[in-house]
Design a protein around this motif. Structure first.
Motif, short mmCIF file in Angstrom:
data_model
loop_
_atom_site.label_atom_id
_atom_site.label_comp_id
_atom_site.label_asym_id
_atom_site.label_seq_id
_atom_site.Cartn_x
_atom_site.Cartn_y
_atom_site.Cartn_z
N SER A 155 0.85 -1.20 0.00
CA SER A 155 0.00 0.00 0.00
C SER A 155 0.88 1.23 0.00
N PHE A 156 0.40 2.26 -0.71
CA PHE A 156 1.24 3.43 -0.96
C PHE A 156 0.44 4.70 -0.73
N MET A 157 1.06 5.72 -0.16
CA MET A 157 0.40 7.00 -0.04
C MET A 157 1.44 8.10 -0.25
N GLU A 158 1.09 9.12 -1.00
CA GLU A 158 2.01 10.22 -1.19
C GLU A 158 1.33 11.53 -0.81
N SER A 159 1.97 12.33 0.02
CA SER A 159 1.39 13.61 0.36
C SER A 159 1.83 14.64 -0.68
N PRO A 160 1.10 15.76 -0.83
CA PRO A 160 1.53 16.79 -1.78
C PRO A 160 2.91 17.36 -1.48
N SER A 161 3.40 17.17 -0.25
CA SER A 161 4.74 17.67 0.04
C SER A 161 5.80 16.65 -0.32
N GLY A 162 5.39 15.52 -0.91
CA GLY A 162 6.38 14.57 -1.40
C GLY A 162 6.73 13.45 -0.44
N ILE A 163 6.13 13.39 0.72
CA ILE A 163 6.42 12.30 1.66
C ILE A 163 5.68 11.05 1.18
N LYS A 164 6.43 9.97 0.94
CA LYS A 164 5.83 8.73 0.43
C LYS A 164 5.87 7.67 1.52
N LEU A 165 4.70 7.06 1.76
CA LEU A 165 4.62 6.00 2.77
C LEU A 165 4.30 4.70 2.07
N ILE A 166 5.09 3.68 2.34
CA ILE A 166 4.88 2.38 1.70
C ILE A 166 4.76 1.33 2.78
N LEU A 167 3.67 0.58 2.77
CA LEU A 167 3.44 -0.43 3.79
C LEU A 167 3.20 -1.76 3.09
N VAL A 168 4.02 -2.75 3.43
CA VAL A 168 3.87 -4.09 2.86
C VAL A 168 3.25 -4.97 3.92
#
Lengths: 151, 177
Positions: free
Chosen positions: B112-125
């Protein structure tokens, strides 16, 4: 599950932790006073306030995005509106009005009717040219730079 | 796509690992791995709770992950049949531009992936049967804001070394289904 819609400034402001307004105004006043004593030059103080605001802004943007769920703005007009209505409301508790658009839509003015930073403040003649609220311009500059539109 | 389950010719190809947290007696942690990247590709956090197979060393692994997500986002946005604005395939996308890709699933895991408009990317496997984790990722983003961003001694853009953040993260991840 669909993504959450962006929350209005009022909704976020209602749920966020708040601080006493007088404490806030007096603390900011103490900062400016100390800078004037240390740096003596009004231009230097303006620059320092802007730099402090910049350092705040680069961190504030993440909190703003996390709490308000706004998505990327399509153009500068929308950006100015979001800053004025959601951003200022969320962090200062007051909304700003956006006016004075120039012909290209490249610059505008954000007017704060009642600005909590300047409660109790009256500038003497020795401080002509001091931008008392320059920290706010720094905050906006720092926050927008983190969203910057070029790699 | 088998980055964690498969291998190159050197190691023997293992059978797919059993979904963790459900069958194995694993301390209740239901996620495998978490990555947090900033807009420049710096890996701010790499946290693993359950990872039976490692094929690359850590730095390579993080670069690969960042590159994968960067390309996937670009690719999914360009293939969007509903969007009218489409640049050329090589043009880098800004965070928030184009449709947002949020997860992919294989038979052994879900990413699962989420990106904020400020460029912080969170990736959860996590294991493959997980439901939609967008809320979870948003919660983790809030944790990041509270414990990392608001810490005045943290320099933005450097790897995160906050004990409080790690503890809260572990506690939250235990509650994920």
């Amino acid at each position: 599950m669909a993504p959450l819609p962006p929350r209005s400034g009022d909704a976020v402001f209602a749920n966020i932790e708040r601080v006493n307004a007088e404490l806030f105004s007096l603390t900011y006043g103490a900062i400016v006073r100390q800078l004037l004593t240390d740096l003596e030059e009004v231009d230097e103080v303006n620059k320092q306030l802007d730099q402090m605001g910049y350092n705040i802004g680069v961190r504030l943007i993440d909190e703003f995005l996390a709490k308000s769920n706004v998505s990327r703005c399509a153009d500068f007009k929308e950006t100015a509106d979001v800053i004025a209505k959601v951003g200022f409301k969320m962090f200062l508790g007051v909304t700003a009005s956006v006016t004075n658009w120039d012909a290209d839509g490249m610059s505008c003015s954000l007017i704060l009717e009642d600005n909590p930073l300047v409660d109790f403040v009256e500038l003497p003649d020795t401080c002509q040219g001091l931008y008392y609220c320059n920290i706010l311009s720094g905050v906006i500059r720092g926050a927008l730079e983190m969203l910057c539109t070029s790699y | 796509m088998q980055f964690f389950g498969g291998s190159t010719a050197v190691e023997a190809s293992p059978a797919p690992a059993a979904p963790p947290g459900t069958l194995t007696g694993l301390a209740g942690n239901n996620a495998n791995v978490l990555y947090i990247f900033n807009r420049n590709g710096v890996c701010l956090l790499y946290r693993e709770w359950h990872r039976p197979l490692r094929t690359l060393d850590a730095a390579q692994d993080q670069k690969l992950m960042f590159g994968l997500l960067f390309s996937l986002r670009s690719f999914t946005a360009k293939m969007d049949p509903t969007s009218s604005e489409k640049g050329n395939l090589g043009v880098p996308l800004l965070p928030g531009q184009g449709c947002s890709f949020h997860s992919f699933r294989t038979n052994t895991y879900k990413l699962s992936f989420m990106e904020s408009p400020s460029g912080i990317k969170l990736i959860l496997v996590t294991h493959a049967k997980t439901s939609d984790l967008r809320e979870a990722l948003r919660y983790i983003y809030n944790l990041y804001v509270e414990y990392v961003v608001k810490n005045p001694l943290y320099v933005p853009g450097t790897p995160i070394k906050s004990e409080l953040f790690n503890t809260n993260l572990d506690q939250y991840v235990k509650t994920l289904i």
